[in-house]
Design a protein around this motif. Structure first.
Motif, PDB file in Angstrom:
ATOM      1  N   SER A 118       1.086  -1.126   0.104  1.00 33.81           N
ATOM      2  CA  SER A 118       0.002  -0.132   0.118  1.00 33.81           C
ATOM      3  C   SER A 118       0.643   1.309   0.007  1.00 33.81           C
ATOM      4  CB  SER A 118      -1.000  -0.103   1.241  1.00 33.81           C
ATOM      5  OG  SER A 118      -1.710  -1.090   1.141  1.00 33.81           O
ATOM      6  N   TRP A 127       2.250   1.729  -3.515  1.00 34.94           N
ATOM      7  CA  TRP A 127       1.352   2.126  -4.588  1.00 34.94           C
ATOM      8  C   TRP A 127       0.975   3.439  -4.276  1.00 34.94           C
ATOM      9  CZ3 TRP A 127       0.392  -0.161  -8.837  1.00 34.94           C
ATOM     10  CH2 TRP A 127      -0.781   0.225  -9.546  1.00 34.94           C
ATOM     11  N   THR A 128       0.868   4.250  -3.267  1.00 37.71           N
ATOM     12  CA  THR A 128       0.643   5.383  -2.967  1.00 37.71           C
ATOM     13  C   THR A 128       1.640   6.353  -3.057  1.00 37.71           C
ATOM     14  OG1 THR A 128       0.634   5.241  -0.625  1.00 37.71           O
ATOM     15  CG2 THR A 128      -1.415   4.758  -1.338  1.00 37.71           C
TER      16      THR A 128
END
Length: 122
Positions: free
Chosen positions: A109, A112-113
């Protein structure tokens, strides 16, 4: 202290290079660590690493924009998924699988961010 930083940079460089062949050893974090250590100890090694055709662009994107290219994100997430899949195939204990899935989920996460960088929109 300079020799400590050079030693740390060389160790990180060696581990990052090994990560090219070993799928569970991450290359990029070690190369970023090597660049940071060389920045504190050896302008020549730092410049060499930043100018490297394979590692240089990734290090510069992180240094300048705190960005990870979409291709690098896909590769990292694919490797994470493959590592978890291998763990499942090996039949590891559910506690280990849960811990691994949790850590990989959090790190995936986070990766991905991150911004895509300046060339992602080009």
């Amino acid at each position: 202290m300079r020799y400590v930083w050079i030693s740390l940079g060389l160790l990180a460089l060696a581990l990052g290079t090994a990560g090219l062949a070993l799928p569970l050893l991450p290359t990029t974090p070690f190369m970023l660590l090597a660049a940071a250590a060389f920045a504190k100890s050896s302008p020549r090694l730092h410049d060499w690493l930043l100018g490297h055709r394979v590692f240089g662009p990734t290090i510069r994107d992180w240094r300048d924009y705190r960005a990870i290219s979409p291709k690098a994100k896909r590769m990292a997430l694919t490797a994470m998924t493959a590592a978890l899949g291998l763990s499942l195939l090996l039949g590891l204990d559910w506690k280990i699988l849960a811990l691994q899935a949790g850590v990989l989920g959090v790190m995936g996460s986070w990766i991905w961010t991150r911004p895509d960088g300046p060339e992602a929109g080009a």
